[in-house]
Design a protein around this motif. Structure first.
Motif, PDB file in Angstrom:
ATOM      1  N   ILE A  55      41.194  23.372  89.186  1.00 41.20           N
ATOM      2  CA  ILE A  55      42.307  24.098  89.800  1.00 41.20           C
ATOM      3  C   ILE A  55      43.118  23.176  90.707  1.00 41.20           C
ATOM      4  O   ILE A  55      44.350  23.113  90.620  1.00 41.20           O
ATOM      5  CB  ILE A  55      41.773  25.311  90.586  1.00 41.20           C
ATOM      6  N   VAL A  56      42.421  22.434  91.576  1.00 45.67           N
ATOM      7  CA  VAL A  56      43.110  21.591  92.549  1.00 45.67           C
ATOM      8  C   VAL A  56      43.790  20.410  91.870  1.00 45.67           C
ATOM      9  O   VAL A  56      44.993  20.180  92.030  1.00 45.67           O
ATOM     10  CB  VAL A  56      42.135  21.103  93.631  1.00 45.67           C
ATOM     11  N   PHE A  57      43.009  19.638  91.088  1.00 46.98           N
ATOM     12  CA  PHE A  57      43.582  18.451  90.463  1.00 46.98           C
ATOM     13  C   PHE A  57      44.558  18.832  89.351  1.00 46.98           C
ATOM     14  O   PHE A  57      45.579  18.172  89.162  1.00 46.98           O
ATOM     15  CB  PHE A  57      42.473  17.563  89.903  1.00 46.98           C
ATOM     16  N   ALA A 107      47.705  20.403  91.436  1.00 44.65           N
ATOM     17  CA  ALA A 107      48.368  19.497  92.378  1.00 44.65           C
ATOM     18  C   ALA A 107      48.738  18.164  91.732  1.00 44.65           C
ATOM     19  O   ALA A 107      49.897  17.755  91.748  1.00 44.65           O
ATOM     20  CB  ALA A 107      47.464  19.264  93.582  1.00 44.65           C
ATOM     21  N   VAL A 108      47.754  17.496  91.154  1.00 48.73           N
ATOM     22  CA  VAL A 108      47.997  16.180  90.554  1.00 48.73           C
ATOM     23  C   VAL A 108      48.592  16.318  89.162  1.00 48.73           C
ATOM     24  O   VAL A 108      49.491  15.571  88.776  1.00 48.73           O
ATOM     25  CB  VAL A 108      46.693  15.363  90.502  1.00 48.73           C
ATOM     26  N   GLY A 109      48.088  17.296  88.398  1.00 48.64           N
ATOM     27  CA  GLY A 109      48.561  17.462  87.029  1.00 48.64           C
ATOM     28  C   GLY A 109      50.035  17.794  86.930  1.00 48.64           C
ATOM     29  O   GLY A 109      50.684  17.492  85.927  1.00 48.64           O
ATOM     30  N   LEU A 159      38.614  27.031  79.476  1.00 44.67           N
ATOM     31  CA  LEU A 159      39.401  28.100  80.081  1.00 44.67           C
ATOM     32  C   LEU A 159      40.631  27.562  80.801  1.00 44.67           C
ATOM     33  O   LEU A 159      41.595  28.297  81.041  1.00 44.67           O
ATOM     34  CB  LEU A 159      38.539  28.891  81.070  1.00 44.67           C
ATOM     35  N   PHE A 160      40.589  26.270  81.157  1.00 42.69           N
ATOM     36  CA  PHE A 160      41.671  25.671  81.933  1.00 42.69           C
ATOM     37  C   PHE A 160      42.534  24.726  81.105  1.00 42.69           C
ATOM     38  O   PHE A 160      43.747  24.649  81.322  1.00 42.69           O
ATOM     39  CB  PHE A 160      41.093  24.897  83.127  1.00 42.69           C
TER      40      PHE A 160
END
Length: 253
Positions: A37-39, A42-44, A127-128
């Protein structure tokens, strides 16, 4: 070979995982999901692709390897240290069980638990992001060799540790930095030449690179070299344990 002894140790350790399901399985899966979720968000959003692969999919092998290393070392070390701490190791040592059979039981259970969590994370990753595996046989081979090697390494830590501080020293202070700096979240080709050379001194780079190649066919290091390196690590661990047992070391404080 006392097969019943190996099975008893193995299934006892696996039963401990079922008793601590929240800590042993659910917690690492949730932690890894937060990385996605974070990477991923935010980064992706700033790094769309790395070598033709979406950033979220690119970091998936690294996240799996990060969790696999941590879980195998933790399970391998705690599995043998806790009986030493409570004194129940004497029940094992007084039974007609060889050191190799104790090793098979504890390390087999640690590797199994690490691989189960790794596969759960692999399923969760779908799922992501869109995950594909181009070389499934090599993926399983890297997965298995890494799980066994670092479970052996964890077993050695559990033998050496005299207290909980020593038990957590390497898993908490050494392994995470090596994993984060081993190309889990980026390709070392993005680094300046000097830091690329430094990164090749990090053994985790070879594990992550070979594992990522089995997914997408891209790697920072030749996959044959990565496979050779993990094999060398495995041989070193086995040789070290053989020397420990040969010198008459006993599993007691």
């Amino acid at each position: 070979m006392n097969v019943e002894a190996v099975k008893s140790i193995y299934f006892f350790e696996m039963a401990r995982t079922r008793r601590t399901l929240l800590q042993s399985v659910i917690s690492p899966v949730i932690s890894t999901s937060l990385y996605f979720i974070v990477f991923g968000a935010a980064v992706g959003s700033r790094i769309q692709e790395v070598e033709g692969v979406s950033y979220g999919a690119f970091i998936t092998p690294g996240l799996i390897m990060l969790t696999l290393l941590g879980q195998c070392i933790s399970n391998g070390s705690f599995g043998i240290y806790f009986p030493k701490f409570t004194g129940t190791i004497y029940e094992v040592l007084s039974a007609p069980v060889a050191m190799t059979e104790i090793l098979l039981g504890y390390v087999g259970a640690a590797a199994t638990k690490g691989m189960i969590i790794g596969f759960i994370i692999l399923l969760t990753a779908n799922l992501f992001v869109d995950v594909r595996i181009e070389h499934p046989f090599m993926m399983i081979l890297f997965f298995l060799l890494t799980a066994i090697t670092f479970s052996l390494f964890g077993f050695m830590i559990g033998i050496w540790a005299g207290n909980f501080e020593q038990l957590n020293l390497i898993p908490m202070l050494v392994v995470p930095p090596l994993t984060f700096l081993g190309g889990s979240f980026y390709s070392v080709s993005m680094l300046p030449p000097f830091w690329q050379a430094v990164s090749h001194l990090n053994p985790v780079l070879y594990l992550v690179s070979g594992f990522r190649w089995s997914f997408y066919g891209i790697a920072d290091v030749n996959p044959a070299i990565s496979l050779a390196m993990i094999t060398v690590f495995l041989v070193i661990c086995l040789g070290t344990l053989a020397w420990i047992f040969k010198t008459g070391y006993r599993l007691r404080n």
